[in-house]
Design a protein around this motif. Structure first.
Motif, short mmCIF file in Angstrom:
data_model
loop_
_atom_site.label_atom_id
_atom_site.label_comp_id
_atom_site.label_asym_id
_atom_site.label_seq_id
_atom_site.Cartn_x
_atom_site.Cartn_y
_atom_site.Cartn_z
N LEU A 10 13.33 -24.61 -14.38
CA LEU A 10 13.74 -25.62 -13.39
C LEU A 10 14.22 -26.89 -14.07
CD1 LEU A 10 13.73 -25.85 -10.31
CD2 LEU A 10 11.53 -26.94 -10.47
N PHE A 11 13.47 -27.34 -15.09
CA PHE A 11 13.86 -28.56 -15.82
C PHE A 11 15.24 -28.38 -16.47
CE2 PHE A 11 9.53 -30.09 -15.54
CZ PHE A 11 9.68 -31.45 -15.62
N VAL A 12 15.41 -27.28 -17.19
CA VAL A 12 16.67 -27.07 -17.90
C VAL A 12 17.82 -26.92 -16.92
CG1 VAL A 12 17.85 -25.54 -19.50
CG2 VAL A 12 15.49 -26.11 -19.89
N PHE A 13 17.54 -26.27 -15.80
CA PHE A 13 18.56 -26.10 -14.77
C PHE A 13 19.01 -27.45 -14.23
CE2 PHE A 13 19.74 -25.25 -10.33
CZ PHE A 13 20.75 -24.35 -10.54
N VAL A 14 18.06 -28.34 -13.95
CA VAL A 14 18.42 -29.67 -13.43
C VAL A 14 19.21 -30.45 -14.47
CG1 VAL A 14 17.44 -31.88 -12.76
CG2 VAL A 14 16.64 -29.81 -11.72
N MET A 15 18.81 -30.32 -15.77
CA MET A 15 19.55 -31.03 -16.81
C MET A 15 20.98 -30.53 -16.91
SD MET A 15 17.09 -31.62 -19.98
CE MET A 15 15.63 -30.76 -19.62
N MET A 16 21.15 -29.21 -16.72
CA MET A 16 22.49 -28.65 -16.74
C MET A 16 23.30 -29.15 -15.55
SD MET A 16 23.46 -24.74 -16.17
CE MET A 16 23.43 -25.07 -14.43
N LEU A 17 22.62 -29.28 -14.40
CA LEU A 17 23.29 -29.70 -13.18
C LEU A 17 23.74 -31.15 -13.27
CD1 LEU A 17 23.58 -28.06 -10.58
CD2 LEU A 17 21.64 -29.28 -9.68
N LEU A 18 22.93 -32.00 -13.95
CA LEU A 18 23.21 -33.43 -13.94
C LEU A 18 24.31 -33.81 -14.92
CD1 LEU A 18 19.75 -35.12 -13.60
CD2 LEU A 18 21.39 -34.53 -11.87
N ASP A 19 24.56 -32.98 -15.94
CA ASP A 19 25.63 -33.25 -16.89
C ASP A 19 25.42 -34.61 -17.55
OD1 ASP A 19 27.86 -32.96 -18.35
OD2 ASP A 19 29.23 -33.61 -16.78
N LEU A 20 24.31 -34.73 -18.30
CA LEU A 20 23.91 -36.02 -18.88
C LEU A 20 24.74 -36.31 -20.12
CD1 LEU A 20 20.08 -35.41 -18.72
CD2 LEU A 20 21.36 -36.95 -17.29
N HIS A 21 25.76 -37.13 -19.96
CA HIS A 21 26.54 -37.51 -21.14
C HIS A 21 26.53 -39.01 -21.34
CE1 HIS A 21 29.52 -38.49 -18.16
NE2 HIS A 21 29.47 -37.26 -17.72
N HIS A 22 25.51 -39.68 -20.81
CA HIS A 22 25.44 -41.13 -21.05
C HIS A 22 24.97 -41.37 -22.48
CE1 HIS A 22 21.05 -41.08 -20.87
NE2 HIS A 22 21.18 -40.25 -19.88
N PRO A 23 25.29 -42.55 -23.03
CA PRO A 23 24.89 -42.81 -24.42
C PRO A 23 23.38 -42.86 -24.57
CG PRO A 23 25.78 -44.76 -23.38
CD PRO A 23 26.08 -43.64 -22.46
N PHE A 24 22.91 -42.30 -25.67
CA PHE A 24 21.48 -42.21 -25.90
C PHE A 24 20.95 -43.38 -26.74
CE2 PHE A 24 22.41 -37.64 -25.24
CZ PHE A 24 21.64 -37.49 -24.12
N ASP A 25 21.80 -44.41 -26.96
CA ASP A 25 21.36 -45.44 -27.90
C ASP A 25 20.26 -46.32 -27.32
OD1 ASP A 25 24.25 -47.60 -27.40
OD2 ASP A 25 23.05 -46.40 -26.05
N LEU A 26 20.23 -46.48 -25.99
CA LEU A 26 19.14 -47.25 -25.38
C LEU A 26 17.92 -46.35 -25.33
CD1 LEU A 26 21.07 -48.91 -22.47
CD2 LEU A 26 20.06 -50.06 -24.41
#
Lengths: 165, 103
Positions: free
Chosen positions: A69-85
């Motif tokens: 479920l977690f991995v599925f939601v991460m795939m759905l959200l398409d998280l490409h925001h910068p990880f520097d913060l």
């Protein structure tokens, strides 16, 4: 007895290492994979504690269903925001660290205060699935039924919350 | 002696895992990683319950673990639905940018 000790230390180090990687990893997907590793090590610890039913449940539900479920939601959200913060605040880190150190010190003090027996009894037997099921459907029958209600509410709530308006 | 593993070893391992989970909740800003830290804390409590169940030689602790796992599944489903709904509104999962209720 010696194998019990060796397996405990291997699994404990694996579990704590994977948990630290979950917290320190920047990429949430890698973090999820480390969390699965931590859950598998915990399942091994349950086997070490002679609870094979719970080890099975742990692998099936936690490492299987919940992490998918977690991995599925991460795939759905398409998280490409910068990880520097990385951290929420960079400055007030010291008080929180001190509070965490005090917290774990307090927990260890509370654990070590009552004198537990040093080693496991050799005669300890594991509970069979039949014993657990008998207890679940006799003494804990009402909480078990309430659990079904909880799952129904969670299912409806999940559908309503995630539905497109 | 290092060769004897008692109940305190399991309980201290559980305390260490719980503290790592609290650390994740306090310091991370990604909402999904905060959820994973909460799962880690629930698992550490499960480990404590299983070792106490072994200590008292009764299956009640294992039943509690069963219930905790069920509640964790429900919590993950609802929490991830909230994450999806938030992401649809704000296009982010960073907790500092979610301050609608800050007043």
């Amino acid at each position: 007895m010696i194998w019990h000790t060796i397996i405990f230390w291997i699994l404990a180090v694996l579990c704590v290492g994977c948990a630290l990687c979950v917290v320190w990893q920047k990429n949430p997907v890698v973090s999820a994979v480390f969390l699965v590793g931590s859950f598998l090590a915990l399942a091994g610890l349950y086997l070490n504690l002679q609870a094979p039913f719970l080890a099975t449940i742990q692998i099936l539900i936690y490492a299987g269903a919940i992490m998918v479920l977690f991995v599925f939601v991460m795939m759905l959200l398409d998280l490409h925001h910068p990880f520097d913060l990385y951290f929420r605040f960079t400055k007030p880190k010291l008080p929180k660290t001190i509070a965490l150190g005090l917290f774990i010190w307090l927990l260890c003090a509370l654990i070590l205060a009552p004198a537990f027996p040093l080693a496991f009894p050799e005669s300890g037997q594991s509970f069979t699935v039949a014993q657990i099921a008998t207890l679940l459907f006799s003494k804990y029958a009402f909480p078990f039924e309430l659990t079904s209600l909880l799952l129904l509410v969670a299912m409806v709530g999940g559908v309503v919350l995630a539905k497109k308006k | 002696m290092m060769t004897y593993i008692g109940y305190s070893h399991y309980l201290i391992l559980s305390a260490v895992l719980f503290t790592i989970g609290v650390f994740g909740v306090l310091f991370r800003r990604n909402l999904i990683i905060i959820f994973m830290s909460i799962e880690l804390m629930l698992n550490s409590v499960n480990l404590a319950l299983v070792s106490i169940s072994k200590f008292t030689q009764s299956a009640d602790g294992q039943i509690f673990v069963f219930f905790v796992i069920t509640v964790a599944a429900a919590e993950a489903a609802v929490g991830l639905a909230i994450v999806i709904s938030l992401f649809r509104h704000k296009q982010t999962t960073a907790v500092d940018e979610i301050n609608l209720m800050k007043g």
